[in-house]
Design a protein around this motif. Structure first.
Motif, PDB file in Angstrom:
ATOM      1  N   GLU A   1      -3.748   2.630  -9.035  1.00  0.00           N
ATOM      2  CA  GLU A   1      -3.254   2.519 -10.405  1.00  0.00           C
ATOM      3  C   GLU A   1      -3.561   3.771 -11.221  1.00  0.00           C
ATOM      4  OE1 GLU A   1      -5.182  -0.765 -12.219  1.00  0.00           O
ATOM      5  OE2 GLU A   1      -7.208   0.021 -11.892  1.00  0.00           O
ATOM      6  N   TRP A   2      -4.473   4.614 -10.707  1.00  0.00           N
ATOM      7  CA  TRP A   2      -4.849   5.846 -11.393  1.00  0.00           C
ATOM      8  C   TRP A   2      -3.823   6.958 -11.210  1.00  0.00           C
ATOM      9  CZ3 TRP A   2      -4.872   8.494  -6.924  1.00  0.00           C
ATOM     10  CH2 TRP A   2      -5.351   7.851  -5.775  1.00  0.00           C
TER      11      TRP A   2
ATOM     12  N   GLN B   1       0.221  10.906   0.131  1.00  0.00           N
ATOM     13  CA  GLN B   1      -0.260   9.746  -0.594  1.00  0.00           C
ATOM     14  C   GLN B   1      -0.769   8.743   0.443  1.00  0.00           C
ATOM     15  OE1 GLN B   1       3.246  10.826  -1.678  1.00  0.00           O
ATOM     16  NE2 GLN B   1       1.874  12.262  -2.734  1.00  0.00           N
ATOM     17  N   ALA B   2      -1.783   7.986   0.086  1.00  0.00           N
ATOM     18  CA  ALA B   2      -2.310   6.958   0.985  1.00  0.00           C
ATOM     19  C   ALA B   2      -1.502   5.672   0.865  1.00  0.00           C
ATOM     20  CB  ALA B   2      -3.778   6.685   0.665  1.00  0.00           C
ATOM     21  N   THR B   3      -1.091   5.358  -0.346  1.00  0.00           N
ATOM     22  CA  THR B   3      -0.286   4.195  -0.692  1.00  0.00           C
ATOM     23  C   THR B   3       0.130   4.365  -2.142  1.00  0.00           C
ATOM     24  OG1 THR B   3      -0.243   1.779  -0.933  1.00  0.00           O
ATOM     25  CG2 THR B   3      -2.327   2.882  -1.387  1.00  0.00           C
ATOM     26  N   LEU B   4       1.147   3.626  -2.557  1.00  0.00           N
ATOM     27  CA  LEU B   4       1.493   3.593  -3.978  1.00  0.00           C
ATOM     28  C   LEU B   4       1.332   2.177  -4.523  1.00  0.00           C
ATOM     29  CD1 LEU B   4       4.611   5.960  -4.212  1.00  0.00           C
ATOM     30  CD2 LEU B   4       2.183   6.494  -4.482  1.00  0.00           C
ATOM     31  N   ASP B   5       0.597   1.362  -3.794  1.00  0.00           N
ATOM     32  CA  ASP B   5       0.278   0.020  -4.263  1.00  0.00           C
ATOM     33  C   ASP B   5      -0.582   0.149  -5.525  1.00  0.00           C
ATOM     34  OD1 ASP B   5      -0.628  -2.532  -4.739  1.00  0.00           O
ATOM     35  OD2 ASP B   5      -1.279  -2.911  -2.686  1.00  0.00           O
ATOM     36  N   PRO B   6      -0.100  -0.314  -6.684  1.00  0.00           N
ATOM     37  CA  PRO B   6      -0.858  -0.108  -7.936  1.00  0.00           C
ATOM     38  C   PRO B   6      -2.215  -0.798  -7.940  1.00  0.00           C
ATOM     39  CG  PRO B   6       0.967  -1.643  -8.273  1.00  0.00           C
ATOM     40  CD  PRO B   6       1.156  -1.034  -6.916  1.00  0.00           C
TER      41      PRO B   6
ATOM     42  N   ALA C   1      -6.402  14.935  -4.385  1.00  0.00           N
ATOM     43  CA  ALA C   1      -7.757  14.810  -3.827  1.00  0.00           C
ATOM     44  C   ALA C   1      -8.191  13.351  -3.763  1.00  0.00           C
ATOM     45  CB  ALA C   1      -8.740  15.626  -4.664  1.00  0.00           C
ATOM     46  N   MET C   2      -7.775  12.548  -4.741  1.00  0.00           N
ATOM     47  CA  MET C   2      -8.139  11.137  -4.744  1.00  0.00           C
ATOM     48  C   MET C   2      -7.437  10.396  -3.606  1.00  0.00           C
ATOM     49  SD  MET C   2      -8.123  10.719  -8.891  1.00  0.00           S
ATOM     50  CE  MET C   2      -8.514   8.971  -9.027  1.00  0.00           C
ATOM     51  N   HIS C   3      -6.188  10.737  -3.358  1.00  0.00           N
ATOM     52  CA  HIS C   3      -5.495  10.151  -2.205  1.00  0.00           C
ATOM     53  C   HIS C   3      -6.170  10.594  -0.910  1.00  0.00           C
ATOM     54  CE1 HIS C   3      -1.945   8.009  -3.730  1.00  0.00           C
ATOM     55  NE2 HIS C   3      -1.899   8.911  -4.700  1.00  0.00           N
TER      56      HIS C   3
END
Length: 316
Positions: A153-154, A144-149, A195-197
């Protein structure tokens, strides 16, 4: 190198005691906080820093020994395993202070090469904390790059972490890796969220390796093929690249789960002649009932040639 024991049959309390004794014999165990411990083990000129979840370690194929520790032992390296008791994403002020102490004591400077490794949650941490060792190499699997919403948020998978700060120390992994010498990100583009991360890491110095058709458990598939260790070893040797990974990734051609997924994709696309070619190619190397059944069906439908020479090649 030590002859690491198999701890997999031990109950949790005994396992923890045995693992601590094993680390203390050749290194230092540090309880950083209630959720995090560091296991510094072994010696050598290469340091492998891994971020691992306690439950994953207990279920590992290395006899309930941390992946980084077992791999470093086999290669004559030192290892630093950051072990989490639960899914914290390693967001812990006590852990920030621990890495500050490693920086202040020039621990990373004692090694010729430093490699940070992790997958998923650990992949995030490997990227985020790599800033502590400028010039290191980083290998991340499905991070994951971050979990900051406000940024992701996706991603609905980790909603319980949305109140956790990812904007303070060691926060946004794609920025933290900028001090590394080499960054390698392995992901499955079929898994949209992964893939988005991965796309957030599209920055100079980051090499992304696409591994389609490898399923949701990409790290398990890589481990099954022996590719996980090979990638880390190549990174430690300074030779991991698009070319060397592609060469190693040819192992998928003999990996049944990948071959079954590839056949399904080809059949679903209606490319039946190509499916027949795939079946014959695989059956010429190994026995796979799924391929045999599909080829027989294609021959029956008249899509594939059922002559004797072709059958002999398929059954060889």
């Amino acid at each position: 190198m030590a002859d690491l024991p198999d701890l997999s049959e031990l109950p949790r309390r005994q396992w923890m005691t045995a693992l601590r004794e094993l680390v203390d014999a050749r290194g230092v165990w540090t309880d950083i906080s209630a959720d995090h411990s560091s296991l510094l083990y072994g010696g050598g000129t290469t340091l492998l820093v891994s971020f691992e979840l306690q439950a994953d370690i207990r279920n590992s194929r290395d006899g309930a020994i941390p992946f980084g520790m077992a791999m470093a032992d086999r290669n004559g390296w030192a290892s630093l395993t950051i072990m989490a008791t639960q899914a914290t994403w390693y967001r812990d002020p006590a852990l920030y202070a621990y890495f500050d102490s490693l920086i202040d004591e020039d621990v990373f400077d004692e090694f010729d090469r430093v490699v940070f490794y992790g997958e998923g949650m650990g992949g995030y941490a490997a990227g985020a904390y790599s800033v502590a060792a400028p010039g290191c190499s980083v290998v991340m699997v499905s991070p994951q790059a971050t979990l900051d919403p406000r940024v992701t948020e996706w991603d609905p998978r980790f909603v319980s972490m949305r109140k956790t700060s990812f904007t303070d120390r060691f926060g946004f992994a794609p920025e933290m890796v900028e001090a590394a010498n080499d960054v390698f990100l392995i992901y499955n583009p079929d898994e949209d969220l992964d893939a988005m991360h991965a796309a957030l890491f599209a920055r100079p110095g980051v090499t992304r390796f696409r591994c389609p058709l490898m399923g949701r458990d990409l790290v398990g598939s890589l481990d099954d093929m022996g590719l996980l260790e090979e990638a880390v070893e190549l990174a430690a040797a300074g030779t991991l690249s698009t070319e060397t990974f592609a060469k190693a990734y040819r192992k998928r051609r003999d990996y049944p789960p990948y071959l079954r997924a590839l056949l399904t994709q080809v059949e679903d696309a209606g490319r039946l002649k190509l499916a027949a070619m795939l079946c014959r190619s695989v059956l010429a190397r190994r026995n796979m009932p799924r391929m045999r059944k599909s080829l027989d069906k294609l021959i029956e439908q008249g899509v594939a040639d059922g002559d004797t020479a072709a059958q002999d090649a398929a059954e060889a």
